[in-house]
Enzyme design. Structure first.
Site, short mmCIF file in Angstrom:
data_model
loop_
_atom_site.label_atom_id
_atom_site.label_comp_id
_atom_site.label_asym_id
_atom_site.label_seq_id
_atom_site.Cartn_x
_atom_site.Cartn_y
_atom_site.Cartn_z
N ASP A 148 90.33 66.62 -56.76
CA ASP A 148 91.45 65.93 -56.13
C ASP A 148 91.01 64.51 -55.82
OD1 ASP A 148 94.09 65.72 -54.96
OD2 ASP A 148 93.11 65.68 -53.02
N SER A 149 91.98 63.63 -55.68
CA SER A 149 91.63 62.24 -55.35
C SER A 149 90.92 62.17 -54.00
CB SER A 149 92.90 61.38 -55.32
OG SER A 149 93.82 61.88 -54.36
N CYS A 191 95.67 67.95 -57.79
CA CYS A 191 96.32 66.68 -57.47
C CYS A 191 97.56 66.61 -58.34
CB CYS A 191 95.38 65.51 -57.76
SG CYS A 191 96.15 63.87 -57.56
N ASN A 192 98.72 66.60 -57.71
CA ASN A 192 99.96 66.58 -58.47
C ASN A 192 100.09 65.33 -59.32
OD1 ASN A 192 102.15 68.86 -57.37
ND2 ASN A 192 100.52 68.40 -55.92
N THR A 193 99.62 64.19 -58.78
CA THR A 193 99.73 62.93 -59.53
C THR A 193 98.80 62.94 -60.74
OG1 THR A 193 100.25 61.79 -57.45
CG2 THR A 193 99.64 60.43 -59.33
N CYS A 230 101.95 67.67 -52.85
CA CYS A 230 100.68 66.93 -52.81
C CYS A 230 99.71 67.78 -52.01
CB CYS A 230 100.87 65.56 -52.15
SG CYS A 230 99.34 64.66 -51.81
N THR A 231 98.50 67.98 -52.54
CA THR A 231 97.57 68.88 -51.85
C THR A 231 97.08 68.33 -50.52
OG1 THR A 231 95.84 68.02 -53.32
CG2 THR A 231 96.77 70.16 -53.85
N HIS A 232 97.15 67.02 -50.32
CA HIS A 232 96.83 66.49 -49.00
C HIS A 232 97.73 67.15 -47.93
CE1 HIS A 232 94.59 63.22 -50.98
NE2 HIS A 232 94.05 63.00 -49.79
#
Length: 215
Positions: free
Chosen positions: A7-8, A70-72, A177-179
């Protein structure tokens, strides 16, 4: 079994926690790109370049599966990665439009996601395929990942956002969004029974089982 999670930022850690519970005997390795977080406001080309650079330790580490948590990154990079690394299995995350369509009673769904995800071709295809009969609300969550990443949560803004979508009739809130997984319980509390909150942690485990033919 070895699972890699990218993930970012810290969103991937939430996914990793879930995978460790789902697969207690697996080795789950995480990498992130916190120096460049968030990804949601970056161009597709930037996201593709940064994602490929960041996952090199996972590509070199003999992972049975790499999860783009990460969806993006999924929206902009997963197709390129699958083409470039055909022997590596990848799973991406996308907003849960299909389950939302199956569960909603009002036909109104809120999707909380980054600008990058919401403007992507993959998201448009997802909505066209599963959400054409829905009224989808996409509130401004563009700062949420930054706030969560930097422990600067603006609970007032989040409360206003959740209340607004519920007042508009949304009975499903999709966390795209995983955040946002880190604030799932807060969102459930703010929704106060008016909406069900969806995120894909359990679905990821089931998808890995299917692709790796574990059952």
């Amino acid at each position: 079994m070895k699972l890699g999670v990218f993930d970012s930022g810290i969103g991937g850690e939430a996914v990793a926690v879930s995978l460790r519970e789902y697969f207690p005997s697996a080795k789950v390795v995480t990498v992130n790109d916190r120096g460049n977080v968030p990804y949601g406001n970056k161009s597709p080309a930037q996201v593709r370049r940064l994602t490929e650079l960041a996952i090199q330790p996972l590509l070199d580490g003999s992972c049975d599966m790499i999860v783009l948590a990460c969806n993006t990154a999924t929206a902009f990079a997963i197709e390129q990665l699958r083409a470039k690394y055909p022997t590596q299995k990848f799973i991406g995350l996308e907003p849960m439009i299909k389950p939302a369509a199956e569960l909603t009673r009002t036909g109104i769904v809120a999707v909380c996601a980054t600008p990058g995800t919401l403007t992507s071709t993959r998201y448009a295809r997802l909505v066209q395929r599963y959400g054409s009969s829905l009224h989808i609300i996409t509130p401004d969550c563009s700062q949420w990942a930054y706030w969560i990443e930097n422990n600067q949560l603006n609970q007032e803004h989040i409360a206003v956002t959740v209340n607004e979508v519920c007042e508009k009739g949304a009975d499903i809130i999709v966390l795209g969004c995983t955040h946002y997984h880190w604030i799932k319980e807060l969102i459930i509390e703010l929704a106060a029974g008016r909406a069900q909150v969806l995120e894909p942690s359990e679905a990821i485990g089931r998808r890995i089982e299917l692709l790796l033919q574990l059952r």
